[in-house]
Design a protein around this motif. Sequence first.
Motif, mmCIF file in Angstrom:
data_model
loop_
_atom_site.group_PDB
_atom_site.id
_atom_site.type_symbol
_atom_site.label_atom_id
_atom_site.label_comp_id
_atom_site.label_asym_id
_atom_site.label_seq_id
_atom_site.Cartn_x
_atom_site.Cartn_y
_atom_site.Cartn_z
ATOM 1 N N ASP A 278 13.326 -9.352 27.400
ATOM 2 C CA ASP A 278 14.288 -10.258 26.777
ATOM 3 C C ASP A 278 15.067 -9.521 25.699
ATOM 4 O O ASP A 278 14.484 -8.873 24.828
ATOM 5 N N LYS A 279 16.378 -9.644 25.762
ATOM 6 C CA LYS A 279 17.253 -9.035 24.768
ATOM 7 C C LYS A 279 17.634 -10.115 23.775
ATOM 8 O O LYS A 279 18.143 -11.173 24.169
ATOM 9 N N ILE A 280 17.370 -9.853 22.494
ATOM 10 C CA ILE A 280 17.715 -10.813 21.450
ATOM 11 C C ILE A 280 18.600 -10.117 20.418
ATOM 12 O O ILE A 280 18.505 -8.911 20.216
ATOM 13 N N LYS B 216 18.387 -1.364 18.745
ATOM 14 C CA LYS B 216 19.654 -0.667 18.534
ATOM 15 C C LYS B 216 20.380 -1.363 17.393
ATOM 16 O O LYS B 216 20.514 -2.589 17.397
ATOM 17 N N VAL B 217 20.812 -0.582 16.391
ATOM 18 C CA VAL B 217 21.602 -1.121 15.299
ATOM 19 C C VAL B 217 23.046 -1.105 15.767
ATOM 20 O O VAL B 217 23.634 -0.040 15.947
ATOM 21 N N SER C 121 13.104 -15.717 19.175
ATOM 22 C CA SER C 121 11.877 -15.618 19.965
ATOM 23 C C SER C 121 12.236 -15.411 21.429
ATOM 24 O O SER C 121 13.349 -15.715 21.858
ATOM 25 N N THR C 122 11.274 -14.903 22.179
ATOM 26 C CA THR C 122 11.472 -14.660 23.606
ATOM 27 C C THR C 122 11.064 -15.895 24.390
ATOM 28 O O THR C 122 10.497 -16.843 23.849
ATOM 29 N N ARG C 123 11.292 -15.828 25.665
ATOM 30 C CA ARG C 123 10.794 -16.871 26.561
ATOM 31 C C ARG C 123 9.291 -16.638 26.754
ATOM 32 O O ARG C 123 8.770 -15.583 26.413
ATOM 33 N N SER D 188 24.563 -7.514 6.089
ATOM 34 C CA SER D 188 23.462 -7.603 7.038
ATOM 35 C C SER D 188 23.640 -6.555 8.117
ATOM 36 O O SER D 188 24.717 -5.984 8.270
ATOM 37 N N ARG D 189 22.577 -6.293 8.829
ATOM 38 C CA ARG D 189 22.593 -5.371 9.960
ATOM 39 C C ARG D 189 22.448 -6.184 11.238
ATOM 40 O O ARG D 189 21.564 -7.022 11.350
ATOM 41 N N ALA D 190 23.298 -5.903 12.195
ATOM 42 C CA ALA D 190 23.229 -6.577 13.494
ATOM 43 C C ALA D 190 22.342 -5.743 14.409
ATOM 44 O O ALA D 190 22.653 -4.591 14.698
ATOM 45 N N LEU D 191 21.228 -6.304 14.835
ATOM 46 C CA LEU D 191 20.283 -5.596 15.686
ATOM 47 C C LEU D 191 20.282 -6.190 17.088
ATOM 48 O O LEU D 191 20.356 -7.402 17.258
ATOM 49 N N GLU D 192 20.181 -5.314 18.054
ATOM 50 C CA GLU D 192 19.955 -5.708 19.435
ATOM 51 C C GLU D 192 18.531 -5.263 19.765
ATOM 52 O O GLU D 192 18.252 -4.078 19.833
ATOM 53 N N ILE D 193 17.636 -6.210 19.929
ATOM 54 C CA ILE D 193 16.220 -5.918 20.154
ATOM 55 C C ILE D 193 15.849 -6.369 21.561
ATOM 56 O O ILE D 193 16.114 -7.510 21.936
ATOM 57 N N THR D 194 15.262 -5.474 22.315
ATOM 58 C CA THR D 194 14.746 -5.837 23.629
ATOM 59 C C THR D 194 13.227 -5.820 23.549
ATOM 60 O O THR D 194 12.627 -4.780 23.273
ATOM 61 N N ILE D 195 12.629 -6.981 23.734
ATOM 62 C CA ILE D 195 11.174 -7.085 23.774
ATOM 63 C C ILE D 195 10.791 -6.783 25.221
ATOM 64 O O ILE D 195 11.051 -7.583 26.115
ATOM 65 N N ILE D 196 10.200 -5.613 25.432
ATOM 66 C CA ILE D 196 9.951 -5.139 26.790
ATOM 67 C C ILE D 196 8.653 -5.701 27.360
ATOM 68 O O ILE D 196 8.661 -6.421 28.352
ATOM 69 N N SER D 197 7.522 -5.363 26.731
ATOM 70 C CA SER D 197 6.234 -5.783 27.297
ATOM 71 C C SER D 197 5.133 -5.695 26.261
ATOM 72 O O SER D 197 5.313 -5.147 25.179
ATOM 73 N N GLY D 198 3.978 -6.220 26.631
ATOM 74 C CA GLY D 198 2.775 -6.128 25.828
ATOM 75 C C GLY D 198 1.649 -5.556 26.674
ATOM 76 O O GLY D 198 1.694 -5.610 27.908
ATOM 77 N N GLU D 199 0.635 -5.002 26.002
ATOM 78 C CA GLU D 199 -0.499 -4.406 26.712
ATOM 79 C C GLU D 199 -1.807 -4.795 26.032
ATOM 80 O O GLU D 199 -1.920 -4.731 24.820
#
Length: 178
Positions: free
Chosen positions: A57-59, A129-130, A42-44, A3-14
Amino acid sequence: MGSRALEITIISGEGLRLSRSKRVEKNAFVTVSADQTQILASTRMDVDGGSYPTWNDKIFVDIPIQSRFLIVEVQCKSKYNGDRVVGGVRIPVKDFVGGFTPTNYLNFLSYRLRDRKGEKNGIINISIKVNSTKGDHVDGFNYSQPWLTASYNNQIAATTIVGNKDSNNGIVTGFPVW
C-alpha cells in the motif's frame, strides 16, 4: 511551519505474533504517525497473510519539519478485543532525510518491530521517498537544496546554490561546519 511530503509504501511484514505461542492469523494492518501525533494514515487489512502479511500500500503523508521520528505500528483487528498492537518501530527521520540522500530518492528499509513489552516481534519492510519540502521556499528561492559537501581535516564545508528555479543563475554560498 513547514512540512515534508512523504510517499511511504508499506510492503510487508515477517514473523508477526500475538504472543510467544500464537501467530497473527489475519486482519493485520499498519498505522503511520509522526512523533507523538495522531495517526496520519493506515493501510488496508491483509485478511490472508497471517504472520507474513503483504500490503504493498502506498500512502502519502505530510510530517512537520521538526518531526524526529516516524512511528509505524502493525496492528491486528480481533473480533473480540478490537484493534491490538502487534509491534511498532520509531524510525528516525534522519534515516531517509538529509546527508547525501537527495529529494525523490527511494529508500528501501526494514526494521525490527517491538511489542509493548519491548520484545522482538517481527519485521516490517517499507520504502520511503521524500517528495518535496514545503515551507522552505521564499520568493521563488529554495534555500535548502544541498549541492556539495566536502570534508578536510574534520572540517566540513557545505555549499548551497540559491537561485530562482526558473533561471540558470544563482548565488553559491559556502560555510564551514566544525
